[in-house]
Structures are given as structure tokens and as C-alpha cells.
Design an enzyme around this catalytic site. Structure first.
Site, PDB file in Angstrom:
ATOM      1  N   SER A 136     -47.892   3.848 -67.178  1.00  0.00           N
ATOM      2  CA  SER A 136     -46.893   4.891 -66.919  1.00  0.00           C
ATOM      3  C   SER A 136     -45.497   4.311 -66.856  1.00  0.00           C
ATOM      4  O   SER A 136     -45.302   3.174 -66.453  1.00  0.00           O
ATOM      5  CB  SER A 136     -47.195   5.601 -65.602  1.00  0.00           C
ATOM      6  OG  SER A 136     -46.163   6.523 -65.332  1.00  0.00           O
ATOM      7  N   HIS A 193     -52.399  10.909 -61.759  1.00  0.00           N
ATOM      8  CA  HIS A 193     -50.972  10.568 -61.629  1.00  0.00           C
ATOM      9  C   HIS A 193     -50.136  11.549 -62.461  1.00  0.00           C
ATOM     10  O   HIS A 193     -49.111  12.056 -62.008  1.00  0.00           O
ATOM     11  CB  HIS A 193     -50.753   9.123 -62.088  1.00  0.00           C
ATOM     12  CG  HIS A 193     -49.348   8.803 -62.489  1.00  0.00           C
ATOM     13  ND1 HIS A 193     -48.798   9.218 -63.691  1.00  0.00           N
ATOM     14  CD2 HIS A 193     -48.362   8.142 -61.839  1.00  0.00           C
ATOM     15  CE1 HIS A 193     -47.540   8.823 -63.751  1.00  0.00           C
ATOM     16  NE2 HIS A 193     -47.251   8.160 -62.642  1.00  0.00           N
TER      17      HIS A 193
END
Ligand code: 2AM
Length: 480
Positions: A136, A193
Site C-alpha cells: 500500500s 485495509h
């Protein structure tokens, strides 16, 4: 340059290129391969003097790597279910005949966790090792240091650890990467997430929507966001939202945000999160609201048509600005806590079901840097689970409980005001609905059980009898 490279990467789109530059900058020699060879050539030509090896064929690429080979695949992943095949599978198939026992393939894309489990088992049976790693941070994170969520066997993690730890973002000297768990655990946690990221983004958009209805200019809003970024709401998303609101269009001089079409896109990880929550019977109503808000936003034509047919009030927010800002702050903070409580509940439930041995506190810690949801607030989550690894719900941690109890009055006043004014606040209100349901000693599900027993003899438990004893009532016949 040494003879063999320490690391190889396939797929030179922007994320891939940036990851390569990141790995190289930490002292490793990197080999690269791309399906379209001209992309490789341009990339190598653009970075003279770097420890990079551009391979024209996959054979040449594999031969250029030291053993055990560590090959990261950064190509488009599209398969949503484990039986479907996508570009990652295609590349894996091409690699298999070229690799030797113990070599490691890393999928750093957003693959579905079950697909990762399938690939893990498939490659293990061939004596190869696989890591499914959520990465990420977008393009900038890939270049400067992402948050990495790798899943796979601990022994494979040990081999990858030096490279992953050196390329990951650092917060207080700690790298934003840990071994998440076996198999699909890394991609699973990355998926949640992303769901949490959807929630954070939508909540900020609802704050913006209320400010807009109250007549604040984009510059005033930017000032509020910039101020919030100094306090308990400090986060990358608050920061970039403030910066986005400040931006002027050079052509018209207007705020760019006001010129952007209100149709949100999405790539699927939010929807996967919803499906998984439903499968596990976990409530993630804030993330749900965020995903659905994107869907409704994309139906622009229908909304434009409905706007002249379905009635509502003309929003008039007359609260003094300071008071409004405080109420929106409290609603945003409380809703955000609820959203994380829900996302973590899902991770916890799934981790237990799969025996992944997940450490929620350490997972929150690696989200503090590199990734899109990075925020100071995550330290509090790490502390909460450090103090009580068995914490049933984040809202019950002493710190977060204090915040919620302090914010709840303003939160409800803000949600009520927005609703009375006809301003859609689906994520603020879903969060509040969850909060009020979760803290209800008694819910109206007694009537629901009566309905079920009435039409289907599904039986019910009684408040005045021991748990586990089931009763049925002879309900009267209904004449319609
Ligand atoms: P390309 O430059 O040859 O298109 C993002 O699309 C990245 O994934 C690009 O580097 C692209 O390569 C690569 N990619 C997409 N599909 C692929 C496939 N089936 N095989 C190999 N690489 C692929």
C-alpha cells in the site's frame, strides 16, 4: 555491478518501476523484465548508473538472479475468485519451467486472498515458494517506502525480510512491514485495509459535504482540514484533502475540487471486503456505506433526474462556524473509530477462523507509515491491543471509549442536523447506528424472534429462562 542480481521484478508499470528504484536505492542490484521489451529499454535508459539489469527475455531475466531467486510480479491482477486466471497466473506459468527448487515468487498486486492461497498451494507442490504481499502507498509509497503486508510461510519471510524491511516506510525507526501470517493472510489484511481506506475517505467527504451546505468556501474548509491535521485527526487523507481543496484550476481560477465530476470509481477491493464480511457475519456498516456511496455517486444520470422529482429541504445550516467545526470533528473522529473497530473485528474473526495467528496491534503499527490510511491515531490502536490482546471491540478500549463518550452528543446532533437538512451522511449515520446498537443492552430483536416464530415456528429463547432452551408459542391464526 555484481554478477547476479539480488532481486527481480516483472511488470514495469509505474508501481513496478517505483518499487525497483526503491529496492535499488537500498543497495540491491535489481533485474527487470516487462512483456513489452521497449518499456524495459526505456526504463533502463532513463536510469543510467544504477544497479539495474534489463532483461529482454524471461530466460535471461531468471538467469540473471542469485539463488534462491526472489522475483516480484507487479502485473495487472483481475481474478476475483480462485478458479479464474489472470495475468499473474500467466506470468507464474511462464516462470515455473525456468525456476529451481526454493526460488521465491512474490505477488505484490491486489490479488484476492483465495487466489493467493490457490497459488501458494500450487507452487509449494512444485517445490517453489510463494509470498502474497499487499503493498500500500500508491506510486509515491512504492518509490519512497510502502507499507507491506506479506503472507506466506515464516521460513520464506525470513529470506525476504532484509529486502522488505529495507524498502518499507519507517516510523520511529520501525519498518512498516511484518510477517502477517501464512498463505493468503497478507492479501486478506491488505483487502480489509482498503475497505478501511474507503471508510476514511467517505467520512472526510461527508464532512466536506456538510461544510459546503453551511456555505464554507473551499479555502475555509482547507484551513479547517489543515488545523485538524495538527490534532487527533492527523492523517495523510486529511492532509491531502486539505491540499486538494486549496488547489485552483489555472484555466478558470476556480477550486479544482468543484470542477471534478462527482462520480467515484472503484477497483473492487471494497466490494470484496463487503462480501467477506457477509460470509463471516461481521458488521462493517461504515465500510458498507462507503462502498455504497461510491456506487450511488456513479449513478449520476439517475441522481440528476431524481433531483427534480424527489423532495427534500433546502439545506440551511445556521450554526456558528466554530460550533459546526467542532461537531463535524467529533462526528468524524467517532465514526472513524467505529469504522476501524468494524474492520479490525472482521480481521480478528477471519484470523481466528483461518488460524492465521494475526497480531492486530502490530498490523495497525505497520499502517502508520507508507500506506494511504497512515495516521498518528494508529499508535492508539497498537497500544489498545498491546494492553489487551483479547480486546473484543476497539470501542471498549479505555482510550477509545473515552473519545466516544466525549464525542457522542455532538456526533448525534450533527447527524440529526444533517438529516433534517437533507444532507446525505450515510457513513456518519451508519457508524452512529452501529454505536447505538452495540451499546444497547436490549434490542428490538425480541419482536423479530416473535415474527420468526409466528410465521415459521423458528422458536425463541426467553429472558426469564436459561440460555439454550427454546420455546414456541401457539400464535393465533391470522385472518387477512
Ligand atoms: P506491458 O507493458 O507489456 O503491457 C501493468 O499493466 C503491467 O502489467 C505492465 O507492465 C504490463 O506489461 C503488465 N502485464 C499486463 N498483462 C500482462 C500479461 N498477461 N503478461 C505479462 N505482463 C502483463
Amino acid at each position: 555491478m555484481s554478477n547476479k542480481s539480488d532481486f527481480g521484478l516483472i511488470g514495469l508499470a509505474v508501481m513496478g518501476q517505483n518499487l525497483v528504484l526503491n529496492v535499488e536505492s537500498r543497495g540491491f542490484q535489481v533485474s527487470v523484465f516487462n512483456r513489452t521489451v521497449s518499456v524495459t529499454e526505456e526504463f533502463i535508459a532513463k536510469h543510467p548508473g544504477k544497479k539495474l539489469v534489463g532483461a529482454k527475455t524471461l530466460e535471461e531475466f531468471v538467469q540473471s538472479l542469485s539463488r534462491p531467486r526472489k522475483i516480484q510480479i507487479m502485473v495487472k491482477s483481475t481474478a476475483v475468485r480462485d478458479h479464474e486466471r489472470d495475468a499473474v497466473d500467466a506470468v507464474i506459468e511462464q516462470l515455473i519451467p525456468l525456476l529451481e527448487e526454493g526460488d521465491i515468487i512474490i505477488d505484490g498486486g491486489n490479488s484476492f486472498y483465495q487466489t493467493t492461497e490457490r497459488r501458494d498451494a500450487y507452487l509449494a507442490a512444485k517445490g517453489l515458494r510463494f509470498i502474497g504481499a499487499g503493498v500500500s502507498g500508491g506510486e509515491e509509497g512504492a518509490r519512497k517506502g510502502p507499507s507491506i503486508m506479506p503472507g506466506g510461510p515464516p521460513s520464506t519471510w525470513e529470506v525476504m525480510k532484509p529486502i522488505f524491511e529495507s524498502i518499507a516506510a519507517k516510523v520511529d525507526g520501525e519498518p512498516c512491514v511484518i510477517h502477517i501470517g501464512p498463505g493468503g493472510a497478507g492479501h486478506y489484511v491488505k483487502m480489509i485495509h482498503n475497505g478501511i481506506e474507503y471508510g476514511d475517505m467517505q467520512l472526510i467527504c461527508e464532512a466536506y459535504s456538510i461544510f459546503k451546505a453551511a456555505g464554507l468556501s473551499t479555502d475555509e474548509m482547507a484551513a479547517v482540514f489543515n488545523e485538524w491535521n495538527q490534532g487527533d485527526l492527523q492523517s495523510y487523507l486529511i492532509q491531502i484533502s486539505g491540499k486538494a481543496l486549496e488547489q485552483r484550476d489555472p484555466e478558470t481560477g476556480k477550486p479544482v475540487v468543484e470542477l471534478i465530476m462527482d462520480k467515484a470509481g472503484q477497483k473492487g477491493t471494497g466490494q470484496w471486503t463487503l462480501l467477506n464480511a457477509a460470509e463471516n457475519a461481521v458488521v462493517i456498516s461504515t465500510i458498507n456505506a462507503a462502498v455504497e456511496a461510491r456506487i450511488l455517486s456513479s449513478q449520476k444520470k439517475q441522481r440528476v433526474a431524481a433531483s427534480t422529482q424527489l423532495q427534500g429541504p433546502k439545506a440551511q445550516l445556521s450554526l456558528p462556524k466554530a460550533e459546526l467545526v467542532q461537531k463535524v470533528h467529533d462526528a468524524l473522529y467517532a465514526s472513524k473509530i467505529v469504522s476501524y473497530a468494524q474492520g479490525l473485528d472482521l480481521i480478528k474473526t477471519m484470523g481466528e477462523k483461518k488460524n492465521w495467528g494475526l497480531d492486530l496491534g502490530r498490523i495497525a503499527a505497520i499502517w502508520r507509515g507508507g500506506c494511504i490510511i497512515r495516521a498518528r491515531f494508529l499508535n492508539r490502536i497498537t497500544e489498545a491491543y498491546r494492553n489487551n490482546p483479547q480486546l473484543a471491540n476497539l470501542m471498549l478500549d479505555p482510550f477509545f471509549k473515552g473519545v466516544l463518550n466525549g464525542a457522542q452528543q455532538n456526533w448525534r446532533e450533527l447527524v440529526s442536523t444533517a438529516m433534517l437538512q437533507g444532507i446525505a451522511v450515510p457513513a456518519f449515520s451508519a457508524s452512529l447506528g452501529y454505536y447505538d446498537s452495540y451499546r444497547s443492552e436490549r434490542l428490538p430483536a425480541n419482536l423479530l424472534q416473535a415474527q420468526r416464530d409466528f410465521f415459521g415456528a423458528h422458536t425463541y429463547e426467553r429472558t426469564d429462562k436459561p440460555e439454550g432452551e427454546f420455546f414456541h408459542t401457539q400464535w393465533p391464526e391470522v385472518i387477512e
